[in-house]
Design a protein around this motif. Sequence first.
Motif, mmCIF file in Angstrom:
data_model
loop_
_atom_site.group_PDB
_atom_site.id
_atom_site.type_symbol
_atom_site.label_atom_id
_atom_site.label_comp_id
_atom_site.label_asym_id
_atom_site.label_seq_id
_atom_site.Cartn_x
_atom_site.Cartn_y
_atom_site.Cartn_z
ATOM 1 N N GLU A 77 0.828 -1.198 0.000
ATOM 2 C CA GLU A 77 0.000 0.000 0.000
ATOM 3 C C GLU A 77 0.869 1.257 0.000
ATOM 4 O O GLU A 77 0.622 2.215 -0.726
ATOM 5 N N GLU A 78 1.891 1.205 0.817
ATOM 6 C CA GLU A 78 2.761 2.374 0.901
ATOM 7 C C GLU A 78 3.465 2.638 -0.427
ATOM 8 O O GLU A 78 3.541 3.769 -0.894
ATOM 9 N N ILE A 79 3.971 1.584 -1.015
ATOM 10 C CA ILE A 79 4.684 1.756 -2.279
ATOM 11 C C ILE A 79 3.754 2.295 -3.357
ATOM 12 O O ILE A 79 4.106 3.176 -4.131
ATOM 13 N N ILE A 80 2.555 1.770 -3.384
ATOM 14 C CA ILE A 80 1.599 2.227 -4.378
ATOM 15 C C ILE A 80 1.236 3.693 -4.139
ATOM 16 O O ILE A 80 1.250 4.511 -5.054
ATOM 17 N N SER A 81 0.946 4.021 -2.896
ATOM 18 C CA SER A 81 0.504 5.384 -2.592
ATOM 19 C C SER A 81 1.627 6.403 -2.738
ATOM 20 O O SER A 81 1.414 7.504 -3.216
ATOM 21 N N ARG A 82 2.796 6.020 -2.318
ATOM 22 C CA ARG A 82 3.904 6.966 -2.410
ATOM 23 C C ARG A 82 4.480 6.969 -3.803
ATOM 24 O O ARG A 82 5.415 7.711 -4.092
ATOM 25 N N LYS A 83 3.989 6.091 -4.635
ATOM 26 C CA LYS A 83 4.543 5.966 -5.981
ATOM 27 C C LYS A 83 6.048 5.797 -5.953
ATOM 28 O O LYS A 83 6.752 6.408 -6.746
ATOM 29 N N SER A 84 6.519 4.998 -5.035
ATOM 30 C CA SER A 84 7.966 4.807 -5.016
ATOM 31 C C SER A 84 8.402 3.760 -6.028
ATOM 32 O O SER A 84 9.587 3.509 -6.188
ATOM 33 N N ALA A 85 7.449 3.149 -6.697
ATOM 34 C CA ALA A 85 7.782 2.236 -7.784
ATOM 35 C C ALA A 85 6.641 2.252 -8.792
ATOM 36 O O ALA A 85 5.512 2.607 -8.453
ATOM 37 N N ASP A 86 6.963 1.858 -10.009
ATOM 38 C CA ASP A 86 5.929 1.816 -11.047
ATOM 39 C C ASP A 86 5.273 0.449 -11.121
ATOM 40 O O ASP A 86 4.260 0.265 -11.790
ATOM 41 N N GLY A 87 5.906 -0.517 -10.474
ATOM 42 C CA GLY A 87 5.369 -1.866 -10.520
ATOM 43 C C GLY A 87 5.845 -2.657 -9.320
ATOM 44 O O GLY A 87 6.797 -2.257 -8.644
ATOM 45 N N LEU A 88 5.190 -3.777 -9.097
ATOM 46 C CA LEU A 88 5.438 -4.558 -7.904
ATOM 47 C C LEU A 88 5.626 -6.020 -8.310
ATOM 48 O O LEU A 88 4.822 -6.577 -9.060
ATOM 49 N N ALA A 89 6.685 -6.626 -7.817
ATOM 50 C CA ALA A 89 6.845 -8.075 -7.978
ATOM 51 C C ALA A 89 6.788 -8.673 -6.583
ATOM 52 O O ALA A 89 7.552 -8.267 -5.707
ATOM 53 N N ILE A 90 5.885 -9.586 -6.381
ATOM 54 C CA ILE A 90 5.632 -10.084 -5.035
ATOM 55 C C ILE A 90 5.817 -11.585 -4.982
ATOM 56 O O ILE A 90 5.197 -12.314 -5.759
ATOM 57 N N HIS A 91 6.670 -12.022 -4.096
ATOM 58 C CA HIS A 91 6.847 -13.458 -3.987
ATOM 59 C C HIS A 91 5.604 -14.068 -3.352
ATOM 60 O O HIS A 91 5.049 -13.534 -2.400
ATOM 61 N N VAL A 92 5.210 -15.191 -3.902
ATOM 62 C CA VAL A 92 3.939 -15.785 -3.500
ATOM 63 C C VAL A 92 3.884 -16.105 -2.010
ATOM 64 O O VAL A 92 2.809 -16.119 -1.413
ATOM 65 N N SER A 93 5.023 -16.309 -1.401
ATOM 66 C CA SER A 93 5.009 -16.686 0.012
ATOM 67 C C SER A 93 4.515 -15.558 0.911
ATOM 68 O O SER A 93 4.183 -15.785 2.066
ATOM 69 N N VAL A 94 4.467 -14.336 0.412
ATOM 70 C CA VAL A 94 3.944 -13.248 1.237
ATOM 71 C C VAL A 94 2.616 -12.712 0.694
ATOM 72 O O VAL A 94 2.130 -11.671 1.134
ATOM 73 N N LEU A 95 2.060 -13.427 -0.276
ATOM 74 C CA LEU A 95 0.778 -12.981 -0.828
ATOM 75 C C LEU A 95 -0.368 -13.445 0.070
ATOM 76 O O LEU A 95 -0.514 -14.632 0.329
ATOM 77 N N THR A 96 -1.160 -12.493 0.524
ATOM 78 C CA THR A 96 -2.306 -12.820 1.366
ATOM 79 C C THR A 96 -3.577 -12.424 0.623
ATOM 80 O O THR A 96 -3.518 -11.744 -0.402
ATOM 81 N N HIS A 97 -4.695 -12.818 1.172
ATOM 82 C CA HIS A 97 -5.965 -12.426 0.565
ATOM 83 C C HIS A 97 -6.106 -10.915 0.448
ATOM 84 O O HIS A 97 -6.378 -10.399 -0.640
ATOM 85 N N PRO A 98 -5.919 -10.188 1.546
ATOM 86 C CA PRO A 98 -6.083 -8.733 1.438
ATOM 87 C C PRO A 98 -5.122 -8.124 0.418
ATOM 88 O O PRO A 98 -5.497 -7.218 -0.336
ATOM 89 N N LEU A 99 -3.915 -8.621 0.380
ATOM 90 C CA LEU A 99 -2.955 -8.075 -0.581
ATOM 91 C C LEU A 99 -3.432 -8.343 -1.997
ATOM 92 O O LEU A 99 -3.384 -7.466 -2.865
ATOM 93 N N SER A 100 -3.885 -9.558 -2.211
ATOM 94 C CA SER A 100 -4.418 -9.913 -3.518
ATOM 95 C C SER A 100 -5.552 -8.966 -3.902
ATOM 96 O O SER A 100 -5.626 -8.462 -5.026
ATOM 97 N N ALA A 101 -6.412 -8.695 -2.931
ATOM 98 C CA ALA A 101 -7.537 -7.788 -3.189
ATOM 99 C C ALA A 101 -7.041 -6.377 -3.500
ATOM 100 O O ALA A 101 -7.532 -5.719 -4.410
ATOM 101 N N LEU A 102 -6.049 -5.942 -2.755
ATOM 102 C CA LEU A 102 -5.484 -4.611 -2.983
ATOM 103 C C LEU A 102 -4.978 -4.468 -4.409
ATOM 104 O O LEU A 102 -5.218 -3.456 -5.081
ATOM 105 N N LEU A 103 -4.302 -5.495 -4.868
ATOM 106 C CA LEU A 103 -3.726 -5.438 -6.207
ATOM 107 C C LEU A 103 -4.806 -5.342 -7.269
ATOM 108 O O LEU A 103 -4.718 -4.534 -8.195
ATOM 109 N N THR A 104 -5.824 -6.157 -7.134
ATOM 110 C CA THR A 104 -6.851 -6.123 -8.166
ATOM 111 C C THR A 104 -7.694 -4.857 -8.029
ATOM 112 O O THR A 104 -8.075 -4.259 -9.026
ATOM 113 N N ARG A 105 -7.923 -4.429 -6.806
ATOM 114 C CA ARG A 105 -8.713 -3.208 -6.592
ATOM 115 C C ARG A 105 -8.029 -1.983 -7.190
ATOM 116 O O ARG A 105 -8.645 -1.186 -7.890
#
Lengths: 339, 339
Positions: A113-141
């Motif tokens: 959320e912070e990275i997206i809001s602060r625009k500190s990156a243009d894209g996100l690569a997330i290792h599946v081991s830290v992917l949670t339901h809320p995170l998944s929802a955040l990404l699609t939302r």
Amino acid sequence: MGVTIKDVAKAAGTSVSTVSKVLNGHYSISQQTAERVRRVMEELNYYPSASAQSFARGSTRTVAVLADLERGAAFRNPHLFEIVSGLEQTLRGRGYRLFLRGVDAAGAYQAAEEIISRKSADGLAIHVSVLTHPLSALLTRTGFPHIVLGMPNFDSQVCWIDNNNVYSGTVAASFLLSQGYRRIAFIGGQYYDLGSAHRLQGLKEGLQARGCPLDDRYIRLGQSTRADGWAMTDRLLDEKDLPDAIVCANNYIALGCVAAVQERGMGIPEDVGVLTFDDYPFSRFTEPELTVVDIDVRDLGNRAGRHLLELIRRPTLQVQTTVTASNIIERRSTRKKTV
Amino acid sequence: MGVTIKDVAKAAGTSVSTVSKVLNGHYSISQQTAERVRRVMEELNYYPSASAQSFARGSTRTVAVLADLERGAAFRNPHLFEIVSGLEQTLRGRGYRLFLRGVDAAGAYQAAEEIISRKSADGLAIHVSVLTHPLSALLTRTGFPHIVLGMPNFDSQVCWIDNNNVYSGTVAASFLLSQGYRRIAFIGGQYYDLGSAHRLQGLKEGLQARGCPLDDRYIRLGQSTRADGWAMTDRLLDEKDLPDAIVCANNYIALGCVAAVQERGMGIPEDVGVLTFDDYPFSRFTEPELTVVDIDVRDLGNRAGRHLLELIRRPTLQVQTTVTASNIIERRSTRKKTV
DNA sequence: CTGAAAGCGCTAACAT
DNA sequence: ATGTTAGCGCTTTCAG
């Protein structure tokens, strides 16, 4: 402060906007001007300020990687870092940078959320081991450009990429059959170990398709440890009909398998062939060295990079894909004398 | 564009500078105001733009890591990634980010120059394997905050940090003596393998200091491979006076050592003790498991981070330091019955 | 093809 | 304790 675009403009006798256009390869600049400006840049040793560029264009040309970097991660899971290396390589080639951020599953949402809001990156690569339901929802939302490294183990609309373990299983099947093996056994992890399960599935399919179905008695499941590899093999060798080849779901299991076979006084490959998946970490350090279905994880990283860049360009895309970069590295453990 | 500092100011009924001060914890802001502003930020879900901040302050709160990330790097050199993980952890704790940049020795100079000139990072962490003379000169000439991960193998004024392998050698010495071993042998890499050489030096010093000097016949040097480990051990066991413990410079050598001992029908630890350095990658996968002098490389990364942050604060400092975080992990390979 | 100028969102010096 | 304001260095319309 170092030399700025103004200095270059002054020295080149042009406006800053012209210099900027040269910097960005804008079509409207004449050959001459471009060359002159470039020469001046060289002379003045000018490099555009990264932050000023990011700020002005509203994009950072940076991709953030979220992964669990807890103590021992590099030893326990070097694959992750090989993927990251591949990712970095691809990004760098396209003018992007990679920024690495350690998180655990509990903190991944906030970090994203912070990275997206602060625009500190243009894209996100997330290792599946830290992917949670809320995170998944955040990404699609948010529709923020992202790629999950590894297939989510829950239903999710995120973009992800993973190896094709089923395919790897079929590679093992074809190879063993081609070498003349017929009574093939599999020892691996339990059903919830998706990697192992998929490899088994592929092996089954591959053998079936070639008219040599896998005998259920020849399938043993346990933990992914040397100890269980040993135990599963040991029990396997109690059968009256011995298998002529054993496929191990991974290196740890293979290590135990080799030990169990040899402790019975049997020879590899004379009495039984052994094959495993993944060239790492032990396959070349057993005696004999092991034939493996190698998984090219760096390639996975490269592809993840290409996808991510495309998603940054066109955020509406969706990518859920599996990569088939596995191939046999033949070593002595499957070298039947009789072929 | 998301919500900006202006929106917050407006909603909180203050000026943007007040908001900025709250953001940066400036002392001059009253409790009340600070709280009110923070509440508004929360409500509006405000996050400051990372690029705008970097741009305005002229610093990025970012550290760049330069390292060779070629294919297979993560498997061949997981230590590097463990160091990087430690570095990231420390930096993150202090509000810094880490950006990872693959380079080879040939390209490191250019990469560093670009990062310095573009100010895309406030500091540089450079793995010693890509440190060249010109790069070293660039660092000292510009005075740019940096830390080299690993000790340069040439004379250099750069700041660096490394493990203290000599110390690790003394740890091995003390341990073995305390366990009752007296005829201690060492097998390791050649003189140009600094890690091995230092471990040997420490072992020598440690044994000497405790009145049990290392016999020269008991020192064998070769390549850092399983094969050479085997060969060195095999020759060692030809001696009339057998050693009662063998110290291996690293895991690969240890693997060969164990095999050679066992192929002679000798037992570990009954007939000879075996100890190696580094808990990775094989030490727990031999039979018996190996006692090791473990090197805490994550700690090295943590410390590198702390130093780098200090250098960013005070660029005139110079740091050349070695870290002594090694300790014994005792396993069966050195468990004499008679103690 | 080139240039003038208006931002981008925040920080920090200065004023109050 | 708070507000005003001038940048920070570049990109990007828009006019010429």
